[in-house]
Motif scaffolding. Structure first.
Motif, PDB file in Angstrom:
ATOM      1  N   MET A   1       0.807  -1.190   0.000  1.00  0.00           N
ATOM      2  CA  MET A   1       0.000   0.000   0.000  1.00  0.00           C
ATOM      3  C   MET A   1       0.857   1.265   0.000  1.00  0.00           C
ATOM      4  SD  MET A   1      -3.017  -0.932  -0.229  1.00  0.00           S
ATOM      5  CE  MET A   1      -3.302  -2.632  -0.533  1.00  0.00           C
ATOM      6  N   ALA A   2       2.073   1.142   0.458  1.00  0.00           N
ATOM      7  CA  ALA A   2       2.962   2.304   0.483  1.00  0.00           C
ATOM      8  C   ALA A   2       3.176   2.861  -0.918  1.00  0.00           C
ATOM      9  CB  ALA A   2       4.293   1.943   1.129  1.00  0.00           C
ATOM     10  N   SER A   3       3.256   1.975  -1.925  1.00  0.00           N
ATOM     11  CA  SER A   3       3.459   2.427  -3.308  1.00  0.00           C
ATOM     12  C   SER A   3       2.278   3.262  -3.797  1.00  0.00           C
ATOM     13  CB  SER A   3       3.671   1.233  -4.229  1.00  0.00           C
ATOM     14  OG  SER A   3       4.852   0.554  -3.898  1.00  0.00           O
ATOM     15  N   LEU A   4       1.068   2.926  -3.353  1.00  0.00           N
ATOM     16  CA  LEU A   4      -0.099   3.730  -3.695  1.00  0.00           C
ATOM     17  C   LEU A   4      -0.057   5.080  -2.978  1.00  0.00           C
ATOM     18  CD1 LEU A   4      -3.036   1.160  -3.614  1.00  0.00           C
ATOM     19  CD2 LEU A   4      -2.369   2.557  -5.557  1.00  0.00           C
ATOM     20  N   GLN A   5       0.292   5.039  -1.719  1.00  0.00           N
ATOM     21  CA  GLN A   5       0.312   6.258  -0.920  1.00  0.00           C
ATOM     22  C   GLN A   5       1.347   7.264  -1.410  1.00  0.00           C
ATOM     23  OE1 GLN A   5       0.755   4.035   2.744  1.00  0.00           O
ATOM     24  NE2 GLN A   5      -1.228   4.803   3.469  1.00  0.00           N
ATOM     25  N   THR A   6       2.460   6.770  -1.907  1.00  0.00           N
ATOM     26  CA  THR A   6       3.514   7.673  -2.392  1.00  0.00           C
ATOM     27  C   THR A   6       3.330   8.073  -3.846  1.00  0.00           C
ATOM     28  OG1 THR A   6       4.949   5.837  -3.060  1.00  0.00           O
ATOM     29  CG2 THR A   6       5.205   6.688  -0.798  1.00  0.00           C
ATOM     30  N   GLY A   7       2.368   7.456  -4.540  1.00  0.00           N
ATOM     31  CA  GLY A   7       2.135   7.778  -5.940  1.00  0.00           C
ATOM     32  C   GLY A   7       3.014   7.001  -6.900  1.00  0.00           C
ATOM     33  N   GLU A   8       3.772   6.044  -6.382  1.00  0.00           N
ATOM     34  CA  GLU A   8       4.630   5.221  -7.239  1.00  0.00           C
ATOM     35  C   GLU A   8       3.784   4.410  -8.226  1.00  0.00           C
ATOM     36  OE1 GLU A   8       7.802   1.601  -6.634  1.00  0.00           O
ATOM     37  OE2 GLU A   8       7.577   3.052  -5.017  1.00  0.00           O
ATOM     38  N   ILE A   9       2.620   3.943  -7.756  1.00  0.00           N
ATOM     39  CA  ILE A   9       1.653   3.281  -8.639  1.00  0.00           C
ATOM     40  C   ILE A   9       0.310   3.990  -8.472  1.00  0.00           C
ATOM     41  CG2 ILE A   9       2.808   1.041  -8.655  1.00  0.00           C
ATOM     42  CD1 ILE A   9       0.747   0.033  -6.635  1.00  0.00           C
ATOM     43  N   ASP A  10      -0.543   3.861  -9.487  1.00  0.00           N
ATOM     44  CA  ASP A  10      -1.814   4.588  -9.484  1.00  0.00           C
ATOM     45  C   ASP A  10      -3.006   3.738  -9.071  1.00  0.00           C
ATOM     46  OD1 ASP A  10      -0.622   6.952 -10.388  1.00  0.00           O
ATOM     47  OD2 ASP A  10      -0.706   6.253 -12.459  1.00  0.00           O
ATOM     48  N   ILE A  11      -2.928   2.432  -9.265  1.00  0.00           N
ATOM     49  CA  ILE A  11      -4.075   1.568  -9.003  1.00  0.00           C
ATOM     50  C   ILE A  11      -3.587   0.190  -8.567  1.00  0.00           C
ATOM     51  CG2 ILE A  11      -4.257   0.753 -11.389  1.00  0.00           C
ATOM     52  CD1 ILE A  11      -7.327   0.895 -11.036  1.00  0.00           C
ATOM     53  N   ALA A  12      -4.387  -0.464  -7.732  1.00  0.00           N
ATOM     54  CA  ALA A  12      -4.032  -1.808  -7.273  1.00  0.00           C
ATOM     55  C   ALA A  12      -5.312  -2.615  -7.059  1.00  0.00           C
ATOM     56  CB  ALA A  12      -3.244  -1.744  -5.972  1.00  0.00           C
ATOM     57  N   LEU A  13      -5.232  -3.901  -7.298  1.00  0.00           N
ATOM     58  CA  LEU A  13      -6.305  -4.826  -6.938  1.00  0.00           C
ATOM     59  C   LEU A  13      -5.896  -5.494  -5.643  1.00  0.00           C
ATOM     60  CD1 LEU A  13      -7.101  -6.440 -10.389  1.00  0.00           C
ATOM     61  CD2 LEU A  13      -8.401  -4.686  -9.193  1.00  0.00           C
ATOM     62  N   VAL A  14      -6.772  -5.459  -4.658  1.00  0.00           N
ATOM     63  CA  VAL A  14      -6.442  -5.930  -3.325  1.00  0.00           C
ATOM     64  C   VAL A  14      -7.467  -6.960  -2.873  1.00  0.00           C
ATOM     65  CG1 VAL A  14      -6.096  -5.199  -0.933  1.00  0.00           C
ATOM     66  CG2 VAL A  14      -5.494  -3.647  -2.799  1.00  0.00           C
ATOM     67  N   LEU A  15      -6.996  -8.045  -2.286  1.00  0.00           N
ATOM     68  CA  LEU A  15      -7.875  -9.035  -1.667  1.00  0.00           C
ATOM     69  C   LEU A  15      -7.801  -8.835  -0.163  1.00  0.00           C
ATOM     70  CD1 LEU A  15      -6.805 -12.215  -3.656  1.00  0.00           C
ATOM     71  CD2 LEU A  15      -8.934 -10.958  -3.901  1.00  0.00           C
ATOM     72  N   GLU A  16      -8.884  -8.387   0.420  1.00  0.00           N
ATOM     73  CA  GLU A  16      -8.932  -8.164   1.867  1.00  0.00           C
ATOM     74  C   GLU A  16     -10.288  -8.605   2.389  1.00  0.00           C
ATOM     75  OE1 GLU A  16      -6.638  -7.483   3.954  1.00  0.00           O
ATOM     76  OE2 GLU A  16      -5.064  -6.860   2.586  1.00  0.00           O
ATOM     77  N   SER A  17     -10.358  -8.790   3.696  1.00  0.00           N
ATOM     78  CA  SER A  17     -11.614  -9.201   4.314  1.00  0.00           C
ATOM     79  C   SER A  17     -12.572  -8.021   4.405  1.00  0.00           C
ATOM     80  CB  SER A  17     -11.351  -9.801   5.696  1.00  0.00           C
ATOM     81  OG  SER A  17     -10.674  -8.871   6.500  1.00  0.00           O
ATOM     82  N   ASP A  18     -13.858  -8.331   4.627  1.00  0.00           N
ATOM     83  CA  ASP A  18     -14.865  -7.287   4.785  1.00  0.00           C
ATOM     84  C   ASP A  18     -14.456  -6.340   5.899  1.00  0.00           C
ATOM     85  OD1 ASP A  18     -16.451  -8.310   2.793  1.00  0.00           O
ATOM     86  OD2 ASP A  18     -17.789  -9.394   4.147  1.00  0.00           O
ATOM     87  N   GLY A  19     -14.755  -5.086   5.718  1.00  0.00           N
ATOM     88  CA  GLY A  19     -14.436  -4.104   6.734  1.00  0.00           C
ATOM     89  C   GLY A  19     -13.066  -3.473   6.573  1.00  0.00           C
TER      90      GLY A  19
END
Length: 113
Positions: A1-19
């Motif tokens: 997630m750090a890469s998203l926060q710093t703008g290194e990448i623009d989009i990501a697909l994430v598998l996480e639990s509800d909530g």
């Protein structure tokens, strides 16, 4: 997630639990993945055996742990795998039980949706 926060990448697909939330990021839930408990064939199911997890960083493990806690099931032994296919083979061999995405299990475990 750090890469998203710093703008290194623009989009990501994430598998996480509800909530799951990350207030500083915009996110949209695309699908809710259906999971299923898998166990050895009845003739091999004399004991539950080990709990077979995906690797530590995978969100499936947290979902499975929540399920086990909800059902008040105690984990005596566990193993971690990097591959869903390896988990399926171990379950077929009677090594233990696991939770896998339903689309990864059909038709190997004879499930129906």
């Amino acid at each position: 997630m750090a890469s998203l926060q710093t703008g290194e990448i623009d989009i990501a697909l994430v598998l996480e639990s509800d909530g799951w939330k990350m207030p500083e990021l915009h996110y949209e839930q695309l699908v809710r993945e259906k999971m299923m408990i898998t166990s050895p064939p009845l003739e091999k199911n004399l004991e539950l055996g080990a709990i077979l997890y995906t690797e530590r960083s995978c969100s499936y493990k947290a979902v499975f742990n929540d399920y086990l806690h909800h059902k008040k099931m105690k984990v005596k032994e566990s193993l971690e795998f990097q591959s869903i296919e390896a988990i399926k083979q171990c379950v077929r061999s009677g090594l233990g039980i696991s939770m896998v995405p339903i689309q990864c299990s059909y038709p190997q475990f004879g499930t129906r949706t």
